[in-house]
Write a protein that holds these residues in place. Sequence first.
Motif, PDB file in Angstrom:
ATOM      1  N   GLY A 113       0.818  -1.206   0.000  1.00 47.55           N
ATOM      2  CA  GLY A 113       0.000   0.000   0.000  1.00 47.55           C
ATOM      3  C   GLY A 113       0.854   1.259   0.000  1.00 47.55           C
ATOM      4  O   GLY A 113       2.082   1.200  -0.105  1.00 47.55           O
ATOM      5  N   ARG A 114       0.175   2.378   0.104  1.00 46.48           N
ATOM      6  CA  ARG A 114       0.849   3.676   0.170  1.00 46.48           C
ATOM      7  C   ARG A 114       0.549   4.283   1.526  1.00 46.48           C
ATOM      8  O   ARG A 114      -0.603   4.315   1.963  1.00 46.48           O
ATOM      9  N   VAL A 115       1.595   4.788   2.210  1.00 48.57           N
ATOM     10  CA  VAL A 115       1.470   5.278   3.578  1.00 48.57           C
ATOM     11  C   VAL A 115       1.581   6.797   3.619  1.00 48.57           C
ATOM     12  O   VAL A 115       2.403   7.389   2.925  1.00 48.57           O
ATOM     13  N   GLU A 116       0.754   7.404   4.457  1.00 46.25           N
ATOM     14  CA  GLU A 116       0.848   8.833   4.766  1.00 46.25           C
ATOM     15  C   GLU A 116       0.937   8.968   6.282  1.00 46.25           C
ATOM     16  O   GLU A 116       0.265   8.240   7.014  1.00 46.25           O
ATOM     17  N   ILE A 117       1.763   9.902   6.734  1.00 47.69           N
ATOM     18  CA  ILE A 117       1.878  10.182   8.160  1.00 47.69           C
ATOM     19  C   ILE A 117       1.654  11.677   8.358  1.00 47.69           C
ATOM     20  O   ILE A 117       2.346  12.491   7.753  1.00 47.69           O
ATOM     21  N   GLY A 118       0.671  12.014   9.194  1.00 45.52           N
ATOM     22  CA  GLY A 118       0.386  13.416   9.468  1.00 45.52           C
ATOM     23  C   GLY A 118       1.503  14.075  10.256  1.00 45.52           C
ATOM     24  O   GLY A 118       2.102  15.054   9.828  1.00 45.52           O
ATOM     25  N   SER A 119       1.820  13.526  11.416  1.00 45.58           N
ATOM     26  CA  SER A 119       2.932  14.038  12.215  1.00 45.58           C
ATOM     27  C   SER A 119       3.649  12.875  12.878  1.00 45.58           C
ATOM     28  O   SER A 119       3.067  11.818  13.112  1.00 45.58           O
ATOM     29  N   PHE A 120       4.923  13.105  13.148  1.00 45.26           N
ATOM     30  CA  PHE A 120       5.784  12.061  13.693  1.00 45.26           C
ATOM     31  C   PHE A 120       6.588  12.663  14.837  1.00 45.26           C
ATOM     32  O   PHE A 120       7.178  13.736  14.699  1.00 45.26           O
ATOM     33  N   GLN A 121       6.598  11.965  15.956  1.00 52.36           N
ATOM     34  CA  GLN A 121       7.345  12.441  17.128  1.00 52.36           C
ATOM     35  C   GLN A 121       8.135  11.272  17.694  1.00 52.36           C
ATOM     36  O   GLN A 121       7.581  10.196  17.937  1.00 52.36           O
ATOM     37  N   LEU A 122       9.430  11.486  17.904  1.00 57.74           N
ATOM     38  CA  LEU A 122      10.289  10.488  18.517  1.00 57.74           C
ATOM     39  C   LEU A 122      10.817  11.062  19.818  1.00 57.74           C
ATOM     40  O   LEU A 122      11.507  12.071  19.825  1.00 57.74           O
ATOM     41  N   GLU A 123      10.429  10.444  20.920  1.00 53.93           N
ATOM     42  CA  GLU A 123      10.909  10.846  22.238  1.00 53.93           C
ATOM     43  C   GLU A 123      12.019   9.873  22.602  1.00 53.93           C
ATOM     44  O   GLU A 123      11.762   8.744  23.036  1.00 53.93           O
ATOM     45  N   TRP A 124      13.239  10.301  22.397  1.00 50.78           N
ATOM     46  CA  TRP A 124      14.370   9.389  22.510  1.00 50.78           C
ATOM     47  C   TRP A 124      14.608   8.907  23.935  1.00 50.78           C
ATOM     48  O   TRP A 124      15.057   7.782  24.135  1.00 50.78           O
ATOM     49  N   SER A 125      14.319   9.732  24.939  1.00 50.85           N
ATOM     50  CA  SER A 125      14.620   9.338  26.320  1.00 50.85           C
ATOM     51  C   SER A 125      13.806   8.125  26.762  1.00 50.85           C
ATOM     52  O   SER A 125      14.282   7.282  27.510  1.00 50.85           O
ATOM     53  N   SER A 126      12.563   8.012  26.277  1.00 46.51           N
ATOM     54  CA  SER A 126      11.730   6.859  26.619  1.00 46.51           C
ATOM     55  C   SER A 126      11.571   5.914  25.429  1.00 46.51           C
ATOM     56  O   SER A 126      10.828   4.948  25.512  1.00 46.51           O
ATOM     57  N   MET A 127      12.242   6.226  24.313  1.00 41.75           N
ATOM     58  CA  MET A 127      12.155   5.451  23.073  1.00 41.75           C
ATOM     59  C   MET A 127      10.689   5.224  22.679  1.00 41.75           C
ATOM     60  O   MET A 127      10.252   4.112  22.412  1.00 41.75           O
ATOM     61  N   THR A 128       9.943   6.328  22.665  1.00 49.76           N
ATOM     62  CA  THR A 128       8.533   6.298  22.305  1.00 49.76           C
ATOM     63  C   THR A 128       8.333   7.005  20.975  1.00 49.76           C
ATOM     64  O   THR A 128       8.838   8.106  20.771  1.00 49.76           O
ATOM     65  N   VAL A 129       7.617   6.364  20.077  1.00 47.85           N
ATOM     66  CA  VAL A 129       7.281   6.932  18.780  1.00 47.85           C
ATOM     67  C   VAL A 129       5.783   7.191  18.766  1.00 47.85           C
ATOM     68  O   VAL A 129       4.994   6.303  19.117  1.00 47.85           O
ATOM     69  N   ARG A 130       5.396   8.400  18.376  1.00 46.03           N
ATOM     70  CA  ARG A 130       3.972   8.746  18.229  1.00 46.03           C
ATOM     71  C   ARG A 130       3.735   9.207  16.798  1.00 46.03           C
ATOM     72  O   ARG A 130       4.379  10.138  16.338  1.00 46.03           O
ATOM     73  N   ILE A 131       2.815   8.536  16.154  1.00 47.21           N
ATOM     74  CA  ILE A 131       2.454   8.871  14.778  1.00 47.21           C
ATOM     75  C   ILE A 131       0.987   9.281  14.795  1.00 47.21           C
ATOM     76  O   ILE A 131       0.129   8.508  15.204  1.00 47.21           O
ATOM     77  N   ARG A 132       0.736  10.485  14.363  1.00 43.42           N
ATOM     78  CA  ARG A 132      -0.645  10.985  14.297  1.00 43.42           C
ATOM     79  C   ARG A 132      -1.107  10.979  12.841  1.00 43.42           C
ATOM     80  O   ARG A 132      -0.342  11.240  11.939  1.00 43.42           O
ATOM     81  N   ASP A 133      -2.369  10.694  12.662  1.00 42.30           N
ATOM     82  CA  ASP A 133      -2.995  10.666  11.336  1.00 42.30           C
ATOM     83  C   ASP A 133      -2.256   9.720  10.382  1.00 42.30           C
ATOM     84  O   ASP A 133      -1.835  10.097   9.293  1.00 42.30           O
ATOM     85  N   PHE A 134      -2.130   8.478  10.804  1.00 41.62           N
ATOM     86  CA  PHE A 134      -1.529   7.427   9.971  1.00 41.62           C
ATOM     87  C   PHE A 134      -2.577   6.933   8.988  1.00 41.62           C
ATOM     88  O   PHE A 134      -3.706   6.629   9.377  1.00 41.62           O
ATOM     89  N   VAL A 135      -2.218   6.855   7.703  1.00 44.11           N
ATOM     90  CA  VAL A 135      -3.143   6.389   6.670  1.00 44.11           C
ATOM     91  C   VAL A 135      -2.427   5.372   5.793  1.00 44.11           C
ATOM     92  O   VAL A 135      -1.299   5.604   5.354  1.00 44.11           O
ATOM     93  N   LEU A 136      -3.093   4.240   5.559  1.00 47.74           N
ATOM     94  CA  LEU A 136      -2.592   3.225   4.634  1.00 47.74           C
ATOM     95  C   LEU A 136      -3.613   3.074   3.521  1.00 47.74           C
ATOM     96  O   LEU A 136      -4.750   2.661   3.760  1.00 47.74           O
TER      97      LEU A 136
END
Length: 186
Positions: A53-76
């Motif tokens: 498929g084709r992927v779109e990501i609205g916003s991407f945040q990487l919090e390195w101290s806790s190794m947490t990834v947050r992806i908002r508005d993910f579309v496949l």
Amino acid sequence: MSKRSRLLLRIAAALAGALLVLVVAAVFTLQSGWFANYVRNKIISTTEESTGGRVEIGSFQLEWSSMTVRIRDFVLHGTEPAGSAPLARAALLELKLKLFSAWSKAVDLQYLGIEQPQVSVVTLPDGKTNIPEPKVKQQTSSNTSGLETVVNLAVGEFKVSNGLLRYSGQANSFGGRGENLRVLLD
């Protein structure tokens, strides 16, 4: 102090200094925008190759101290016609990673949270659905396909909230949570 002891002490100090430089460089790299962009692009390319498929990501945040990834508005997007709802959409994907947790893997998925996922399976006029085929069909050196690599995961804890599945004109809500999820592609 003997000449040999001084030489060993200097070698140990040089090794400790080199290790300190590597640790500092690693911390700066993990905090950099370059690294966050690299992880974002890796997520997109791996998902696209594995699903077809084709992927779109609205916003991407990487919090390195806790190794947490947050992806908002993910579309496949699958093979649905233009103007149709995409195959999958999620308001928020949250992944908590654990680096070097096992000898066999560099990254473990400790937590997977999915908020407001919407899955829309469409039956096309030729009888096929909008579910795409993986772009990479040949076997890799590890004897697993790209899709198997993505789906063959162990997740320590997961939570899916406020989900909606549409298929054949019917909509069903779903959600769930659990621990020690093991997903195997067969």
